[in-house]
Write a protein that holds these residues in place. Structure first.
Motif, PDB file in Angstrom:
ATOM      1  N   HIS A 287       0.853  -1.192   0.000  1.00  0.00           N
ATOM      2  CA  HIS A 287       0.000   0.000   0.000  1.00  0.00           C
ATOM      3  C   HIS A 287       0.889   1.243   0.000  1.00  0.00           C
ATOM      4  N   TYR A 288       1.378   1.524  -1.170  1.00  0.00           N
ATOM      5  CA  TYR A 288       2.226   2.707  -1.391  1.00  0.00           C
ATOM      6  C   TYR A 288       1.801   3.255  -2.739  1.00  0.00           C
ATOM      7  N   HIS A 289       1.070   4.364  -2.730  1.00  0.00           N
ATOM      8  CA  HIS A 289       0.584   4.921  -3.988  1.00  0.00           C
ATOM      9  C   HIS A 289       1.762   5.499  -4.769  1.00  0.00           C
ATOM     10  N   VAL A 290       1.989   4.966  -5.942  1.00  0.00           N
ATOM     11  CA  VAL A 290       3.108   5.406  -6.771  1.00  0.00           C
ATOM     12  C   VAL A 290       2.571   6.143  -7.996  1.00  0.00           C
ATOM     13  N   PRO A 291       3.341   7.070  -8.567  1.00  0.00           N
ATOM     14  CA  PRO A 291       2.867   7.831  -9.726  1.00  0.00           C
ATOM     15  C   PRO A 291       2.381   6.917 -10.850  1.00  0.00           C
ATOM     16  N   LEU A 292       1.262   7.288 -11.445  1.00  0.00           N
ATOM     17  CA  LEU A 292       0.636   6.437 -12.452  1.00  0.00           C
ATOM     18  C   LEU A 292       1.454   6.321 -13.720  1.00  0.00           C
ATOM     19  N   HIS A 293       2.118   7.394 -14.090  1.00  0.00           N
ATOM     20  CA  HIS A 293       2.725   7.488 -15.417  1.00  0.00           C
ATOM     21  C   HIS A 293       4.179   7.040 -15.443  1.00  0.00           C
ATOM     22  N   ALA A 294       4.766   6.770 -14.271  1.00  0.00           N
ATOM     23  CA  ALA A 294       6.206   6.491 -14.205  1.00  0.00           C
ATOM     24  C   ALA A 294       6.443   5.182 -13.458  1.00  0.00           C
ATOM     25  N   ALA A 295       7.321   4.356 -14.000  1.00  0.00           N
ATOM     26  CA  ALA A 295       7.642   3.088 -13.346  1.00  0.00           C
ATOM     27  C   ALA A 295       8.439   3.338 -12.069  1.00  0.00           C
ATOM     28  N   PRO A 296       8.202   2.555 -11.006  1.00  0.00           N
ATOM     29  CA  PRO A 296       9.031   2.678  -9.804  1.00  0.00           C
ATOM     30  C   PRO A 296      10.431   2.143 -10.057  1.00  0.00           C
ATOM     31  N   ALA A 297      11.292   2.309  -9.063  1.00  0.00           N
ATOM     32  CA  ALA A 297      12.666   1.867  -9.198  1.00  0.00           C
ATOM     33  C   ALA A 297      12.730   0.359  -9.434  1.00  0.00           C
ATOM     34  N   ALA A 298      13.480  -0.054 -10.453  1.00  0.00           N
ATOM     35  CA  ALA A 298      13.653  -1.485 -10.755  1.00  0.00           C
ATOM     36  C   ALA A 298      14.362  -2.172  -9.582  1.00  0.00           C
ATOM     37  N   PRO A 299      14.028  -3.434  -9.323  1.00  0.00           N
ATOM     38  CA  PRO A 299      13.162  -4.344 -10.086  1.00  0.00           C
ATOM     39  C   PRO A 299      11.694  -4.284  -9.691  1.00  0.00           C
TER      40      PRO A 299
END
Length: 365
Positions: A287-299
């Motif tokens: 449950h961590y809302h992350v920006p919709l348009h950008a991938a989070p840090a890999a992996p």
């Protein structure tokens, strides 16, 4: 269909601060999107809601400030009571809960304010609220108190509709760790409420964290007669191999918000730190809302695929879609906006993503 972004990402809690944030964020976002009208999912802390509810002049002033900037409000976020961008929020966001008259008063104040803010073209206004309470403590006495307040809420919304001619509906938002965590619990605990006024707010990050399949979740609510009055367009963090991603996951662990973590295999924790320490089996949704348009840090990845499936199901089910990424200022430092302009850019990019997705789904219906 109304698309907005939720202003609980901003810390302002009085009328002057709320108006100031319109110029700092909302107006630049509208201009970046090149749209004549920008929707806001306005968050009003309880003291501001009480002051506005008591003053028709202040409500008219806020409506004018919105109108002259090309901003509209059809939905309010009534989940956080106050201090949502404090240094530490964690469990405090669930208080007061629906066992408390303060929660009822706050929500009815929001409804009164919303009737004067929403445009004449809106068929109804919506307010999202917490899913009754955190799961513990809970007993028959607390359940009876909550039910009494829900009945009084429905009665208050009915009276408001008679006196103003405007309909406001309240959606209880299933969230990990709460009494209502998923649509199964929503269908059970909300099936006998007055659904003219009360229903659910589906947060799509929360839906994903519960490992629910969107079509089945919607069918479950329909079968129980529980309407979706609002959708929060959000994506959660996903770790398919938490062990391999542990170092990156540590960069998302932070002190302000709870980040409830759910393994697909069943084990669960109430925060990301605990999941890392216990080494829960994967895959995880967090449950961590992350920006919709950008991938989070890999992996790491996000639950955007679940969001897409849910929007496909919901585009003809609900009118209110509110982008709610309140975590911009606690993202890992390399992903965090450095100033107000950077935050406005990020929110505008999320809204563009959501707008294009909704438009594409609507076009094929």
């Amino acid at each position: 269909m109304h698309l907005s972004y939720c202003t609980n990402v901003h810390p302002a809690e009085d009328l002057a601060g709320i108006i100031a944030q319109l110029d700092t964020y909302a107006l630049p976002i509208r201009r970046r999107l090149d749209t004549g009208v920008l929707g806001l999912g306005l968050w009003l802390a309880a003291p501001a809601a009480a002051e506005l509810a008591a003053s028709a002049a202040d409500r008219r002033r806020l409506r004018r400030e919105l109108d002259v900037r090309g901003l509209e409000v059809v939905t309010l976020n009534g989940f956080p009571f106050a201090s949502f961008q404090a240094p530490v929020v964690k469990h405090a966001v669930y208080l007061p809960d629906w066992t408390s008259p303060e929660r009822l008063d706050y929500t009815l104040n929001l409804a009164a304010v919303l009737t004067d803010l929403m445009p004449d073209s809106a068929s109804y206004g919506s307010i999202s609220t917490l899913p009754l309470a955190w799961r513990t403590p809970w007993d028959p006495t607390r359940a009876a108190a909550a039910r009494k307040h829900l009945d009084e809420l429905a009665q208050g919304l009915d009276r408001l509709a008679v006196s103003t001619g405007r309909t406001v509906r309240v959606g209880f938002e299933p969230e990990p760790g709460c009494l209502i965590e998923n649509t199964t619990q929503a269908a059970e605990l909300l099936a006998d409420v007055d659904t003219r006024w009360l229903g659910v707010c589906l947060d799509l990050a929360h839906l994903a964290c519960a490992w629910e399949e969107p079509a089945a979740a919607l069918q479950r609510l329909r079968a129980a007669g529980v309407p979706v009055v609002k959708v929060q367009v959000s994506a959660a963090l996903q770790a398919d191999d938490p062990g391999a991603a542990a170092q990156v996951l540590r960069s998302y662990a932070e002190p302000r918000f709870l980040h409830q973590t759910r393994s697909r295999l069943g084990p669960a924790t109430d925060d990301l730190d605990e999941a890392l320490d216990r080494q829960l089996p994967g895959p995880w949704r967090i449950h961590y809302h992350v920006p919709l348009h950008a991938a989070p840090a890999a992996p790491l990845t996000s639950t955007i695929p679940v969001l897409r499936e849910a929007i496909h199901e919901l585009v003809t089910e609900c009118e209110h879609f509110d982008v709610e990424t309140y975590t911009w200022n606690v993202l890992p430092p390399d992903q965090r906006p450095v100033d107000a302009a950077g935050l406005a850019d990020g929110i505008a990019a999320e809204l563009a993503f959501a707008r294009d997705l909704l438009a594409a789904e609507a076009a094929v219906r």
